[in-house]
Design an enzyme around this catalytic site. Structure first.
Site, PDB file in Angstrom:
ATOM      1  N   HIS A 102      -8.896  -5.621  16.813  1.00  0.00           N
ATOM      2  CA  HIS A 102      -8.203  -5.789  15.530  1.00  0.00           C
ATOM      3  C   HIS A 102      -7.191  -4.663  15.356  1.00  0.00           C
ATOM      4  O   HIS A 102      -7.534  -3.514  15.074  1.00  0.00           O
ATOM      5  CB  HIS A 102      -9.182  -5.796  14.351  1.00  0.00           C
ATOM      6  CG  HIS A 102      -8.507  -6.109  13.042  1.00  0.00           C
ATOM      7  ND1 HIS A 102      -8.418  -7.393  12.529  1.00  0.00           N
ATOM      8  CD2 HIS A 102      -7.871  -5.322  12.159  1.00  0.00           C
ATOM      9  CE1 HIS A 102      -7.762  -7.365  11.386  1.00  0.00           C
ATOM     10  NE2 HIS A 102      -7.421  -6.117  11.134  1.00  0.00           N
ATOM     11  N   CYS A 103      -5.934  -5.004  15.565  1.00  0.00           N
ATOM     12  CA  CYS A 103      -4.858  -4.041  15.351  1.00  0.00           C
ATOM     13  C   CYS A 103      -3.594  -4.842  15.051  1.00  0.00           C
ATOM     14  O   CYS A 103      -3.587  -6.069  15.154  1.00  0.00           O
ATOM     15  CB  CYS A 103      -4.677  -3.147  16.581  1.00  0.00           C
ATOM     16  SG  CYS A 103      -4.559  -4.071  18.116  1.00  0.00           S
ATOM     17  N   HIS A 104      -2.560  -4.128  14.621  1.00  0.00           N
ATOM     18  CA  HIS A 104      -1.327  -4.806  14.194  1.00  0.00           C
ATOM     19  C   HIS A 104      -0.101  -4.107  14.782  1.00  0.00           C
ATOM     20  O   HIS A 104      -0.191  -2.949  15.201  1.00  0.00           O
ATOM     21  CB  HIS A 104      -1.176  -4.742  12.667  1.00  0.00           C
ATOM     22  CG  HIS A 104      -2.366  -5.157  11.869  1.00  0.00           C
ATOM     23  ND1 HIS A 104      -2.737  -6.466  11.684  1.00  0.00           N
ATOM     24  CD2 HIS A 104      -3.279  -4.428  11.183  1.00  0.00           C
ATOM     25  CE1 HIS A 104      -3.818  -6.521  10.904  1.00  0.00           C
ATOM     26  NE2 HIS A 104      -4.170  -5.299  10.587  1.00  0.00           N
TER      27      HIS A 104
ATOM     28  N   HIS B 171     -13.813  -7.299   8.959  1.00  0.00           N
ATOM     29  CA  HIS B 171     -14.414  -6.149   8.269  1.00  0.00           C
ATOM     30  C   HIS B 171     -15.663  -6.522   7.462  1.00  0.00           C
ATOM     31  O   HIS B 171     -15.824  -6.108   6.309  1.00  0.00           O
ATOM     32  CB  HIS B 171     -13.377  -5.460   7.376  1.00  0.00           C
ATOM     33  CG  HIS B 171     -11.988  -5.413   7.955  1.00  0.00           C
ATOM     34  ND1 HIS B 171     -11.750  -5.335   9.319  1.00  0.00           N
ATOM     35  CD2 HIS B 171     -10.755  -5.463   7.379  1.00  0.00           C
ATOM     36  CE1 HIS B 171     -10.430  -5.315   9.533  1.00  0.00           C
ATOM     37  NE2 HIS B 171      -9.817  -5.412   8.377  1.00  0.00           N
TER      38      HIS B 171
ATOM     39  N   TYR C 259       3.733  -5.602   0.690  1.00  0.00           N
ATOM     40  CA  TYR C 259       3.963  -4.181   0.953  1.00  0.00           C
ATOM     41  C   TYR C 259       5.024  -4.051   2.034  1.00  0.00           C
ATOM     42  O   TYR C 259       5.247  -4.986   2.810  1.00  0.00           O
ATOM     43  CB  TYR C 259       2.664  -3.475   1.399  1.00  0.00           C
ATOM     44  CG  TYR C 259       2.072  -4.000   2.705  1.00  0.00           C
ATOM     45  CD1 TYR C 259       2.516  -3.531   3.953  1.00  0.00           C
ATOM     46  CD2 TYR C 259       1.069  -4.966   2.702  1.00  0.00           C
ATOM     47  CE1 TYR C 259       1.981  -4.011   5.140  1.00  0.00           C
ATOM     48  CE2 TYR C 259       0.520  -5.451   3.891  1.00  0.00           C
ATOM     49  CZ  TYR C 259       0.987  -4.968   5.111  1.00  0.00           C
ATOM     50  OH  TYR C 259       0.463  -5.454   6.290  1.00  0.00           O
TER      51      TYR C 259
ATOM     52  N   ASP D  82      -7.924  -1.259  13.729  1.00  0.00           N
ATOM     53  CA  ASP D  82      -7.073  -1.617  12.582  1.00  0.00           C
ATOM     54  C   ASP D  82      -5.801  -0.778  12.524  1.00  0.00           C
ATOM     55  O   ASP D  82      -5.121  -0.749  11.507  1.00  0.00           O
ATOM     56  CB  ASP D  82      -7.825  -1.545  11.249  1.00  0.00           C
ATOM     57  CG  ASP D  82      -7.055  -2.250  10.133  1.00  0.00           C
ATOM     58  OD1 ASP D  82      -6.375  -3.246  10.424  1.00  0.00           O
ATOM     59  OD2 ASP D  82      -7.095  -1.774   8.977  1.00  0.00           O
TER      60      ASP D  82
ATOM     61  N   ARG E  45      -5.131 -16.682  11.220  1.00  0.00           N
ATOM     62  CA  ARG E  45      -5.819 -15.902  10.186  1.00  0.00           C
ATOM     63  C   ARG E  45      -5.567 -16.543   8.825  1.00  0.00           C
ATOM     64  O   ARG E  45      -4.417 -16.824   8.465  1.00  0.00           O
ATOM     65  CB  ARG E  45      -5.269 -14.486  10.192  1.00  0.00           C
ATOM     66  CG  ARG E  45      -6.071 -13.500   9.353  1.00  0.00           C
ATOM     67  CD  ARG E  45      -5.429 -12.131   9.451  1.00  0.00           C
ATOM     68  NE  ARG E  45      -6.292 -11.073   8.998  1.00  0.00           N
ATOM     69  CZ  ARG E  45      -5.832  -9.927   8.470  1.00  0.00           C
ATOM     70  NH1 ARG E  45      -4.531  -9.735   8.347  1.00  0.00           N
ATOM     71  NH2 ARG E  45      -6.665  -8.994   8.089  1.00  0.00           N
TER      72      ARG E  45
ATOM     73  N   THR F 278       0.202  -9.251   7.138  1.00  0.00           N
ATOM     74  CA  THR F 278       0.800 -10.057   6.067  1.00  0.00           C
ATOM     75  C   THR F 278       2.233  -9.638   5.755  1.00  0.00           C
ATOM     76  O   THR F 278       2.982 -10.437   5.200  1.00  0.00           O
ATOM     77  CB  THR F 278      -0.034  -9.976   4.775  1.00  0.00           C
ATOM     78  OG1 THR F 278      -0.177  -8.598   4.400  1.00  0.00           O
ATOM     79  CG2 THR F 278      -1.404 -10.595   4.964  1.00  0.00           C
TER      80      THR F 278
HETATM   81  O1  LIG Z   1      -5.347  -4.675   8.337  1.00  0.00           O
HETATM   82  C1  LIG Z   1      -6.280  -5.207   7.725  1.00  0.00           C
HETATM   83  O2  LIG Z   1      -7.110  -5.841   8.338  1.00  0.00           O
HETATM   84  C2  LIG Z   1      -6.395  -5.068   6.311  1.00  0.00           C
HETATM   85  C3  LIG Z   1      -5.405  -5.064   5.388  1.00  0.00           C
HETATM   86  C4  LIG Z   1      -4.033  -5.470   5.661  1.00  0.00           C
HETATM   87  C5  LIG Z   1      -3.902  -6.835   6.148  1.00  0.00           C
HETATM   88  O3  LIG Z   1      -4.860  -7.541   6.330  1.00  0.00           O
HETATM   89  C6  LIG Z   1      -2.562  -7.359   6.440  1.00  0.00           C
HETATM   90  O4  LIG Z   1      -1.575  -6.781   6.022  1.00  0.00           O
HETATM   91  O5  LIG Z   1      -2.491  -8.392   7.114  1.00  0.00           O
HETATM   92  C7  LIG Z   1      -5.701  -4.633   4.019  1.00  0.00           C
HETATM   93  O6  LIG Z   1      -6.885  -4.639   3.615  1.00  0.00           O
HETATM   94  O7  LIG Z   1      -4.747  -4.261   3.301  1.00  0.00           O
END
Ligand SMILES: O=C(O)/C=C(\CC(=O)C(=O)O)C(=O)O
Length: 309
Positions: free
Chosen positions: A36-38, A186, A54, A262, A129, A82
């Site tokens: 789980h990472c972005h 989570h 955001y 994350d 997701r 997101t």
């Molecule tokens: O990174 C995560 O898992 C949690 C996030 C951000 C998120 O889900 C996203 O921006 O897609 C959160 O609780 O703000």
């Protein structure tokens, strides 16, 4: 270090990821997956979505893969954030430049075409997701999500769900009707100020016990912890209040748990963890080499690289 976007202004108070993470003391098993990472942009190349809630700093694929190597991981699962809405280009670009070492989870709308789904599959996407955290996304009707789930099931993909513990009762019927493997982000965000054997977390355990297709990421202690202490300044016993929750899930469902950093940790308000110390959190929640191997290697490989497992 302040990270600048060239085209976007970060949300006020935004915390950038920790610039010089320590080397973990815990050596992850060979072949471990950060599941789980972005990536964020970079905004100049992959603009953030107009509907985002955001605006982050940039966090590129090169920076993600440098962290992977530094922490001792072999592979990543890059989850669409997101801030990119349903524009999956930054995530897919990260996959296609990973040398086969990253798989992805996308966000799609009902309007997505079959050819687009197939091309994402070819790039390494293996899931979608569905996000129910109200501060992150606008509401999508459930019939739209069920339709998407039916279509991606045909590709062998799974559904990742993100929600807060208080919303599980209301979402239960929808989640249990999903036709695929379902991966919870989570641990369904438990309130760790409540007892680990209290009604709220029991409902989550029941959700997993009654539904063998449900998996959980035991990630994000830095998001869930109320009392800390944070993973900073060499702290080897960080986020102690989260440990009983994650340990319970790892020990009850050892074949259905995943772990991820994350990184780059969207929306943290309090502090930004040292990712090396986050890795040192793992042996507190998976206390034997066997549990660690399942969590970090066997389970993510079975879900994301079944051809190698
Ligand atoms: O990174 C995560 O898992 C949690 C996030 C951000 C998120 O889900 C996203 O921006 O897609 C959160 O609780 O703000």
């Amino acid at each position: 270090m302040e990270l600048q976007n060239t085209q976007f202004t970060k949300t006020p108070g935004w915390l950038d990821w920790y610039a010089a993470p320590s080397k973990p003391r815990f050596k992850v098993p060979a072949g471990s997956v950060d599941a789980h990472c972005h990536v964020f942009g970079p905004g100049a190349e992959f603009p953030f979505a107009p509907e985002r809630k955001y605006t982050p700093c940039d966090a590129s694929k090169q920076q993600l893969y440098a962290l992977r190597d530094h922490l001792g991981f072999a592979r990543n699962v890059v989850v669409q954030a997101t801030c990119h809405g349903a524009d999956n280009r930054a995530m897919v670009d990260a996959l296609t430049h990973s040398g086969g070492r990253a798989r992805g989870v996308a966000t799609v709308k009902r309007s997505v075409g079959d050819a687009e789904l197939q091309s994402m599959h070819d790039a390494g996407v293996r899931g979608v997701r569905f996000n129910f955290v109200k501060r992150l996304v606008d509401f999508t009707p459930k019939e739209e999500l069920i339709e998407i789930a039916g279509r991606i099931a045909k590709l062998g993909w799974h559904v990742v769900i993100y929600f807060e513990a208080v919303d599980l009762p209301e979402l239960w019927d929808f989640f249990t009707a999903l036709p695929t493997t379902v991966v919870v982000d989570h641990m369904g965000r438990p309130d760790v100020g409540k007892p680990v054997d209290g009604p709220e977390f029991e409902l989550f355990v029941k959700f997993m016990r009654q539904h063998p297709n449900v998996w959980s990421k035991v990630s994000c202690p830095e998001r869930l912890s109320v009392k800390g202490p944070p993973a900073l300044n060499g702290e080897q016993n960080a986020y102690r209040d989260v440990i009983p929750f994650a340990r319970r899930i790892v020990e009850t469902f050892p074949d259905r748990v995943l772990w991820g950093t994350d990184w780059p940790h969207p929306n943290l308000k309090d502090h930004m963890p040292d990712d090396g110390l986050l890795v040192d959190f793992i042996p507190h929640i998976a206390v034997t080499p066997e549990l660690q191997h399942k969590l970090l290697v066997d389970n993510p490989m079975r879900l994301y690289w079944p051809e190698h497992s």
